[in-house]
Write a protein that holds these residues in place. Sequence first.
Motif, PDB file in Angstrom:
ATOM      1  N   GLY A 117      95.375  81.879   0.019  1.00  0.00           N
ATOM      2  CA  GLY A 117      94.651  80.621  -0.150  1.00  0.00           C
ATOM      3  C   GLY A 117      93.199  80.795   0.239  1.00  0.00           C
ATOM      4  N   SER A 118      92.553  79.686   0.605  1.00  0.00           N
ATOM      5  CA  SER A 118      91.150  79.707   1.023  1.00  0.00           C
ATOM      6  C   SER A 118      90.999  78.898   2.300  1.00  0.00           C
ATOM      7  CB  SER A 118      90.244  79.112  -0.060  1.00  0.00           C
ATOM      8  OG  SER A 118      90.299  79.880  -1.247  1.00  0.00           O
ATOM      9  N   GLN A 134      93.280  75.540   1.927  1.00  0.00           N
ATOM     10  CA  GLN A 134      93.794  75.228   0.598  1.00  0.00           C
ATOM     11  C   GLN A 134      94.739  76.353   0.204  1.00  0.00           C
ATOM     12  OE1 GLN A 134      90.917  74.502  -2.518  1.00  0.00           O
ATOM     13  NE2 GLN A 134      92.460  74.554  -4.123  1.00  0.00           N
ATOM     14  N   ASP A 136      97.208  78.849  -1.784  1.00  0.00           N
ATOM     15  CA  ASP A 136      97.367  79.495  -3.088  1.00  0.00           C
ATOM     16  C   ASP A 136      98.367  80.625  -2.901  1.00  0.00           C
ATOM     17  OD1 ASP A 136      97.144  80.339  -5.704  1.00  0.00           O
ATOM     18  OD2 ASP A 136      95.221  81.364  -5.407  1.00  0.00           O
TER      19      ASP A 136
END
Length: 295
Positions: A117-118, A134, A136
């Motif tokens: 993710g980020s 976030q 992913d």
Amino acid sequence: MTENTSPAASTAHTGFTAGSPVWVDLGVPDLAAVQGFYQSLFGWEFEDMGPDFGNYHMITHHGASVGGAMSQMESEAEQPAAWTVYLKSDDIEKSLTDTAAAGGNVIVPAMPMPGLGSMGVVITPGGEGMGIWQADGFEGFVLDGTVGAPVWFEVMSFDYEADAEYYRTVWGWEPTLLGDDGREAGAETEAGPSEPSDGTEETGDGAEGGRYANNHPGEAATAGLCDAPRAWFPEGTDSYWRPYFIVENADAAADLVRAHGGTVLDGPMDTPFGRLATVADPAGATFQISELPAG
């Protein structure tokens, strides 16, 4: 802590809504120096993700994700050891932009973690540092109500109004004072606000303890916001997020904290949310331990 994530739940809770805590990690000067402390206290396991991830360590307990940990870089030498709480975002760039527009500061812009993710880090208008995540491929920690797992998260805020507005407008919170949604204080949470860390006792009318709000009413609550009186804390203390981790027995856990080089700052004490204590690891990072109420 809500009913659908209580220790009585038969399945682990991993489905997080945007604006809810989704991850925690620890930054200390020397991670190797504190691993034994956490292994003894919680039974945690640490896995080094390697140089591609800056030797970030994933913390697990019986295979369930708990959080992360890392040694601070030389550029962070002036920063105190601390736990960071991350909120879930469906659009990290928007969350960062909205934070800046609301009067906060972006400390770490969106940084991709391949296959995971980020992440980003901000300082809110109320003054506390906070992470943003976030997903992913990696959704975050597992709230399964077992010993060693995270169980609750709260902001100790010295600017309650600024923080309430920030979390409301940027993260969709509905700050709900305990008791204001028709429930008795404590009905929403399994773990909640502890006593002040300097040992000051709250008065019966709540005047000493200030306001305490959950981020959403009733069973939707996933975090808290405490209007922390300055008198509770040393001069110069900034607002901060703090996580709670489950222990089987708070008194025995407090003894382990002391035996392995940590400090018991407050408690253990009985509360409507269980028997709680404020502790610090050998590097000085503070957190809460929570022996949940029976049943």
